[in-house]
Enzyme design. Structure first.
Site, mmCIF file in Angstrom:
data_model
loop_
_atom_site.group_PDB
_atom_site.id
_atom_site.type_symbol
_atom_site.label_atom_id
_atom_site.label_comp_id
_atom_site.label_asym_id
_atom_site.label_seq_id
_atom_site.Cartn_x
_atom_site.Cartn_y
_atom_site.Cartn_z
ATOM 1 N N HIS A 1 -9.076 3.697 -4.522
ATOM 2 C CA HIS A 1 -7.857 4.566 -4.722
ATOM 3 C C HIS A 1 -8.045 6.121 -5.143
ATOM 4 C CE1 HIS A 1 -3.667 5.227 -5.828
ATOM 5 N NE2 HIS A 1 -3.549 4.063 -5.324
ATOM 6 N N HIS B 1 -2.667 -2.972 3.736
ATOM 7 C CA HIS B 1 -1.488 -3.476 2.840
ATOM 8 C C HIS B 1 -0.610 -3.897 3.322
ATOM 9 C CE1 HIS B 1 0.119 -2.552 -1.758
ATOM 10 N NE2 HIS B 1 0.500 -3.740 -1.150
ATOM 11 N N GLU C 1 -4.629 -6.344 1.889
ATOM 12 C CA GLU C 1 -4.145 -6.251 0.424
ATOM 13 C C GLU C 1 -2.801 -6.946 0.398
ATOM 14 O OE1 GLU C 1 -3.907 -2.093 -0.696
ATOM 15 O OE2 GLU C 1 -6.266 -1.684 -0.552
ATOM 16 N N THR D 1 0.051 2.343 -4.730
ATOM 17 C CA THR D 1 -0.225 1.191 -5.781
ATOM 18 C C THR D 1 -0.590 1.865 -7.143
ATOM 19 O OG1 THR D 1 -1.275 0.051 -4.102
ATOM 20 C CG2 THR D 1 -1.743 -0.778 -6.168
ATOM 21 N N GLU E 1 -11.803 -5.249 -7.644
ATOM 22 C CA GLU E 1 -11.764 -3.737 -7.292
ATOM 23 C C GLU E 1 -11.215 -2.809 -8.247
ATOM 24 O OE1 GLU E 1 -9.590 -3.040 -3.485
ATOM 25 O OE2 GLU E 1 -9.542 -0.864 -3.908
ATOM 26 N N ARG F 1 2.919 -4.531 2.465
ATOM 27 C CA ARG F 1 3.835 -4.624 1.420
ATOM 28 C C ARG F 1 5.046 -5.365 1.694
ATOM 29 N NH1 ARG F 1 2.716 0.298 -1.990
ATOM 30 N NH2 ARG F 1 4.461 -0.574 -3.107
ATOM 31 N N ASN G 1 -8.867 2.306 4.986
ATOM 32 C CA ASN G 1 -7.364 1.941 4.819
ATOM 33 C C ASN G 1 -6.784 2.733 5.802
ATOM 34 O OD1 ASN G 1 -4.737 1.932 3.937
ATOM 35 N ND2 ASN G 1 -5.295 0.927 1.902
ATOM 36 N N ARG H 1 7.065 -1.220 4.784
ATOM 37 C CA ARG H 1 7.250 0.252 5.037
ATOM 38 C C ARG H 1 6.209 0.938 5.807
ATOM 39 N NH1 ARG H 1 5.525 2.871 -1.003
ATOM 40 N NH2 ARG H 1 7.017 1.609 -1.575
ATOM 41 N N HIS I 1 -1.968 4.687 6.448
ATOM 42 C CA HIS I 1 -0.938 5.849 6.625
ATOM 43 C C HIS I 1 -0.856 6.415 7.883
ATOM 44 C CE1 HIS I 1 0.200 5.887 2.519
ATOM 45 N NE2 HIS I 1 -1.062 6.082 1.889
#
Ligand code: PXP
Length: 251
Positions: A201, A53, A80, A111, A161, A55, A17, A59, A20
Protein backbone atom coordinates in the site's frame (compact mmCIF):
# COMPACT_ATOMS: atom_id res chain seq x y z
CA UNK A 1 -6.98 -25.90 -7.50
CA UNK A 2 -4.17 -23.36 -7.91
CA UNK A 3 -0.72 -24.66 -7.07
CA UNK A 4 1.03 -22.31 -4.66
CA UNK A 5 3.66 -24.79 -3.48
CA UNK A 6 6.33 -22.83 -5.37
CA UNK A 7 5.74 -19.62 -3.42
CA UNK A 8 8.53 -20.19 -0.93
CA UNK A 9 11.06 -20.54 -3.75
CA UNK A 10 11.02 -16.84 -4.57
CA UNK A 11 12.91 -14.66 -2.10
CA UNK A 12 10.53 -11.68 -2.16
CA UNK A 13 7.63 -11.91 -4.60
CA UNK A 14 6.53 -8.80 -6.45
CA UNK A 15 2.79 -9.04 -6.95
CA UNK A 16 1.47 -6.39 -9.30
CA UNK A 17 -1.96 -4.99 -8.48
CA UNK A 18 -3.70 -4.21 -11.77
CA UNK A 19 -6.95 -2.73 -10.36
CA UNK A 20 -6.27 0.66 -11.89
CA UNK A 21 -5.99 -0.72 -15.39
CA UNK A 22 -9.63 -1.69 -14.89
CA UNK A 23 -10.34 1.75 -13.36
CA UNK A 24 -9.36 3.38 -16.68
CA UNK A 25 -11.50 0.91 -18.61
CA UNK A 26 -14.52 1.46 -16.36
CA UNK A 27 -14.20 5.24 -16.84
CA UNK A 28 -15.39 4.70 -20.43
CA UNK A 29 -17.28 1.43 -20.07
CA UNK A 30 -15.46 -0.07 -23.05
CA UNK A 31 -13.15 -3.08 -23.23
CA UNK A 32 -9.80 -1.27 -23.01
CA UNK A 33 -7.36 -1.23 -21.37
CA UNK A 34 -7.81 -4.93 -20.62
CA UNK A 35 -6.46 -5.98 -17.19
CA UNK A 36 -5.86 -9.49 -18.51
CA UNK A 37 -3.48 -8.18 -21.17
CA UNK A 38 -1.86 -6.00 -18.52
CA UNK A 39 -1.36 -9.08 -16.35
CA UNK A 40 0.36 -10.94 -19.18
CA UNK A 41 2.71 -7.99 -19.75
CA UNK A 42 3.36 -7.66 -16.01
CA UNK A 43 4.36 -11.31 -15.92
CA UNK A 44 6.64 -10.81 -18.93
CA UNK A 45 8.22 -7.97 -16.95
CA UNK A 46 8.91 -10.32 -14.06
CA UNK A 47 5.86 -10.07 -11.80
CA UNK A 48 5.69 -13.07 -9.47
CA UNK A 49 1.96 -12.74 -8.94
CA UNK A 50 -1.06 -10.71 -10.04
CA UNK A 51 -3.23 -9.03 -7.42
CA UNK A 52 -6.79 -7.80 -7.93
CA UNK A 53 -9.36 -6.47 -5.49
CA UNK A 54 -12.92 -7.55 -6.24
CA UNK A 55 -14.78 -4.75 -4.48
CA UNK A 56 -18.38 -5.04 -3.40
CA UNK A 57 -19.30 -2.10 -5.67
CA UNK A 58 -17.29 -3.58 -8.61
CA UNK A 59 -15.83 -0.15 -9.28
CA UNK A 60 -12.84 -1.55 -11.19
CA UNK A 61 -12.26 -5.32 -11.38
CA UNK A 62 -15.30 -7.32 -12.55
CA UNK A 63 -16.13 -10.98 -11.88
CA UNK A 64 -15.33 -11.79 -15.53
CA UNK A 65 -11.84 -10.29 -15.14
CA UNK A 66 -11.09 -12.61 -12.24
CA UNK A 67 -12.35 -15.63 -14.15
CA UNK A 68 -10.22 -14.74 -17.20
CA UNK A 69 -7.17 -13.98 -15.04
CA UNK A 70 -7.45 -17.34 -13.31
CA UNK A 71 -7.28 -18.98 -16.73
CA UNK A 72 -4.47 -16.79 -18.07
CA UNK A 73 -2.04 -15.93 -15.30
CA UNK A 74 0.98 -18.22 -15.22
CA UNK A 75 2.20 -17.16 -11.78
CA UNK A 76 -0.71 -16.92 -9.34
CA UNK A 77 -3.67 -14.69 -8.58
CA UNK A 78 -3.88 -12.99 -5.19
CA UNK A 79 -7.54 -12.06 -4.77
CA UNK A 80 -8.23 -9.23 -2.32
CA UNK A 81 -11.73 -9.32 -0.89
CA UNK A 82 -13.81 -8.23 2.07
CA UNK A 83 -14.94 -10.78 4.68
CA UNK A 84 -18.43 -10.80 3.11
CA UNK A 85 -20.40 -13.87 2.16
CA UNK A 86 -20.97 -12.92 -1.50
CA UNK A 87 -17.31 -12.53 -2.44
CA UNK A 88 -16.14 -15.36 -0.19
CA UNK A 89 -18.55 -17.70 -1.99
CA UNK A 90 -17.10 -16.56 -5.32
CA UNK A 91 -13.55 -17.14 -4.05
CA UNK A 92 -14.50 -20.59 -2.78
CA UNK A 93 -15.66 -21.55 -6.26
CA UNK A 94 -12.80 -19.81 -8.13
CA UNK A 95 -10.00 -21.04 -5.85
CA UNK A 96 -7.34 -18.37 -6.55
CA UNK A 97 -3.83 -19.20 -5.40
CA UNK A 98 -4.14 -16.75 -2.53
CA UNK A 99 -6.79 -14.60 -0.90
CA UNK A 100 -6.16 -11.45 1.11
CA UNK A 101 -8.94 -10.24 3.37
CA UNK A 102 -9.18 -6.45 3.43
CA UNK A 103 -11.55 -3.97 5.07
CA UNK A 104 -13.87 -2.23 2.63
CA UNK A 105 -15.85 0.97 2.85
CA UNK A 106 -17.92 2.14 -0.10
CA UNK A 107 -16.93 5.79 0.24
CA UNK A 108 -13.15 5.21 0.45
CA UNK A 109 -10.86 6.03 -2.49
CA UNK A 110 -8.64 3.05 -1.69
CA UNK A 111 -8.22 0.62 1.20
CA UNK A 112 -7.66 3.08 4.03
CA UNK A 113 -6.59 1.02 7.02
CA UNK A 114 -5.85 -2.52 8.03
CA UNK A 115 -8.47 -5.06 9.10
CA UNK A 116 -9.48 -4.67 12.74
CA UNK A 117 -9.30 -8.40 13.40
CA UNK A 118 -9.94 -8.18 17.14
CA UNK A 119 -13.09 -6.07 16.62
CA UNK A 120 -14.79 -8.96 14.85
CA UNK A 121 -12.70 -12.07 15.52
CA UNK A 122 -15.40 -14.64 14.82
CA UNK A 123 -16.35 -13.20 11.44
CA UNK A 124 -12.69 -13.00 10.33
CA UNK A 125 -11.87 -16.49 11.65
CA UNK A 126 -14.93 -17.88 9.84
CA UNK A 127 -13.88 -16.21 6.60
CA UNK A 128 -10.34 -17.58 6.96
CA UNK A 129 -11.69 -21.06 7.72
CA UNK A 130 -13.97 -20.98 4.66
CA UNK A 131 -11.21 -19.83 2.31
CA UNK A 132 -8.53 -22.13 3.68
CA UNK A 133 -11.08 -24.95 3.75
CA UNK A 134 -11.35 -24.42 -0.01
CA UNK A 135 -7.56 -24.80 -0.25
CA UNK A 136 -6.85 -21.09 -0.64
CA UNK A 137 -3.82 -19.69 1.21
CA UNK A 138 -5.27 -16.77 3.15
CA UNK A 139 -3.63 -13.57 4.27
CA UNK A 140 -5.00 -10.71 6.41
CA UNK A 141 -4.23 -7.08 5.57
CA UNK A 142 -3.43 -5.50 8.94
CA UNK A 143 -1.77 -2.45 10.45
CA UNK A 144 1.75 -3.12 11.79
CA UNK A 145 0.57 -3.54 15.40
CA UNK A 146 1.60 -6.40 17.70
CA UNK A 147 -2.05 -6.93 18.75
CA UNK A 148 -3.15 -7.20 15.12
CA UNK A 149 -0.43 -9.77 14.44
CA UNK A 150 -1.52 -11.82 17.46
CA UNK A 151 -5.17 -11.59 16.42
CA UNK A 152 -4.22 -12.82 12.94
CA UNK A 153 -2.54 -15.87 14.47
CA UNK A 154 -5.71 -16.49 16.49
CA UNK A 155 -7.81 -16.16 13.34
CA UNK A 156 -5.86 -19.00 11.74
CA UNK A 157 -4.41 -17.01 8.81
CA UNK A 158 -1.44 -18.39 6.87
CA UNK A 159 0.01 -14.92 6.33
CA UNK A 160 -0.41 -11.22 7.00
CA UNK A 161 0.04 -8.27 4.69
CA UNK A 162 1.40 -5.31 6.60
CA UNK A 163 -0.22 -2.02 5.65
CA UNK A 164 2.62 0.28 4.57
CA UNK A 165 0.40 3.35 4.10
CA UNK A 166 1.53 5.16 7.26
CA UNK A 167 5.16 4.59 6.26
CA UNK A 168 4.51 5.74 2.69
CA UNK A 169 2.62 8.85 3.78
CA UNK A 170 4.99 9.82 6.60
CA UNK A 171 5.43 13.61 6.49
CA UNK A 172 9.13 13.59 7.36
CA UNK A 173 12.08 11.22 7.64
CA UNK A 174 11.79 10.74 11.42
CA UNK A 175 8.22 9.50 11.13
CA UNK A 176 9.11 7.32 8.12
CA UNK A 177 11.88 5.76 10.26
CA UNK A 178 9.39 5.25 13.10
CA UNK A 179 6.86 3.60 10.77
CA UNK A 180 9.57 1.42 9.23
CA UNK A 181 10.57 0.22 12.71
CA UNK A 182 6.91 -0.69 13.39
CA UNK A 183 6.83 -2.67 10.13
CA UNK A 184 10.08 -4.46 11.02
CA UNK A 185 8.84 -5.34 14.52
CA UNK A 186 5.51 -6.62 13.22
CA UNK A 187 7.29 -8.64 10.53
CA UNK A 188 9.55 -10.28 13.12
CA UNK A 189 6.63 -11.03 15.44
CA UNK A 190 4.59 -12.54 12.61
CA UNK A 191 7.45 -14.65 11.26
CA UNK A 192 8.20 -15.97 14.76
CA UNK A 193 4.55 -17.02 15.02
CA UNK A 194 4.89 -18.90 11.74
CA UNK A 195 2.96 -16.46 9.55
CA UNK A 196 4.05 -15.50 6.06
CA UNK A 197 4.84 -11.79 5.88
CA UNK A 198 3.61 -9.62 3.01
CA UNK A 199 3.51 -5.84 2.74
CA UNK A 200 1.90 -3.21 0.57
CA UNK A 201 0.00 0.00 0.00
CA UNK A 202 1.43 3.29 -1.15
CA UNK A 203 4.79 1.81 -2.12
CA UNK A 204 6.56 3.70 -4.89
CA UNK A 205 9.82 3.65 -6.84
CA UNK A 206 11.13 6.13 -4.26
CA UNK A 207 10.10 4.46 -0.99
CA UNK A 208 10.10 0.71 -1.71
CA UNK A 209 13.69 -0.16 -0.85
CA UNK A 210 13.62 -0.17 2.98
CA UNK A 211 10.44 -2.27 2.98
CA UNK A 212 11.82 -4.69 0.38
CA UNK A 213 14.88 -5.06 2.61
CA UNK A 214 12.87 -6.39 5.58
CA UNK A 215 14.25 -9.93 5.72
CA UNK A 216 11.00 -11.58 6.78
CA UNK A 217 9.06 -9.95 3.95
CA UNK A 218 8.24 -12.54 1.32
CA UNK A 219 5.76 -10.61 -0.83
CA UNK A 220 5.13 -7.02 -1.85
CA UNK A 221 1.85 -5.87 -3.40
CA UNK A 222 2.25 -2.75 -5.50
CA UNK A 223 -0.36 -1.22 -7.77
CA UNK A 224 -0.88 2.50 -8.20
CA UNK A 225 2.76 3.44 -8.64
CA UNK A 226 3.46 0.74 -11.23
CA UNK A 227 0.29 1.50 -13.23
CA UNK A 228 1.15 5.22 -13.06
CA UNK A 229 4.67 4.56 -14.35
CA UNK A 230 3.30 2.31 -17.08
CA UNK A 231 1.10 5.13 -18.39
CA UNK A 232 4.13 7.41 -18.66
CA UNK A 233 6.71 5.00 -20.04
CA UNK A 234 4.17 3.79 -22.60
CA UNK A 235 2.94 7.26 -23.66
CA UNK A 236 5.70 8.03 -26.17
CA UNK A 237 5.21 4.78 -28.07
CA UNK A 238 1.43 5.05 -27.98
CA UNK A 239 1.53 8.54 -29.52
CA UNK A 240 4.13 7.50 -32.11
CA UNK A 241 1.83 4.66 -33.23
CA UNK A 242 -1.27 6.88 -33.49
CA UNK A 243 0.69 9.63 -35.20
CA UNK A 244 2.00 7.13 -37.77
CA UNK A 245 -1.58 6.02 -38.52
CA UNK A 246 -2.73 9.59 -39.00
CA UNK A 247 0.18 10.48 -41.28
CA UNK A 248 -0.26 7.27 -43.28
CA UNK A 249 -3.97 8.05 -43.85
CA UNK A 250 -3.00 11.47 -45.21
CA UNK A 251 -0.73 9.82 -47.78
N1 PXP B 1 -2.34 -4.22 -0.65
C1 PXP B 1 -3.66 -4.07 -0.41
C2 PXP B 1 -4.30 -4.98 0.58
C3 PXP B 1 -4.42 -3.11 -1.08
O1 PXP B 1 -5.73 -2.98 -0.83
C4 PXP B 1 -3.77 -2.29 -2.05
C5 PXP B 1 -4.57 -1.26 -2.79
O2 PXP B 1 -5.54 -1.87 -3.56
C6 PXP B 1 -2.41 -2.50 -2.29
C7 PXP B 1 -1.70 -3.45 -1.56
C8 PXP B 1 -1.68 -1.74 -3.33
O3 PXP B 1 -1.60 -0.40 -2.98
P1 PXP B 1 -1.06 0.65 -4.02
O4 PXP B 1 -2.04 0.69 -5.16
O5 PXP B 1 -1.01 1.92 -3.26
O6 PXP B 1 0.29 0.17 -4.48
Amino acid sequence: MANTSFLHLIDCRLCVNIDHVATVRQARGTDEPDPVRAAVLAELGGANGITVHLREDRRHIQDRDVELLLNTVRTFVNLELAAEDEVISLAESWKPGQATLVPEKREELTTEGGLDVSADPVRIADAVARLQGAGIRTSLFIDPDPAAVDASVEAGAAAIELHTGEYANAPHQASADHELARLEDAATRAAEAGLGVHAGHGLTYENVRPVAAIVECEELNIGHSIVSRAVLVGMERAVLEMSALVREARG
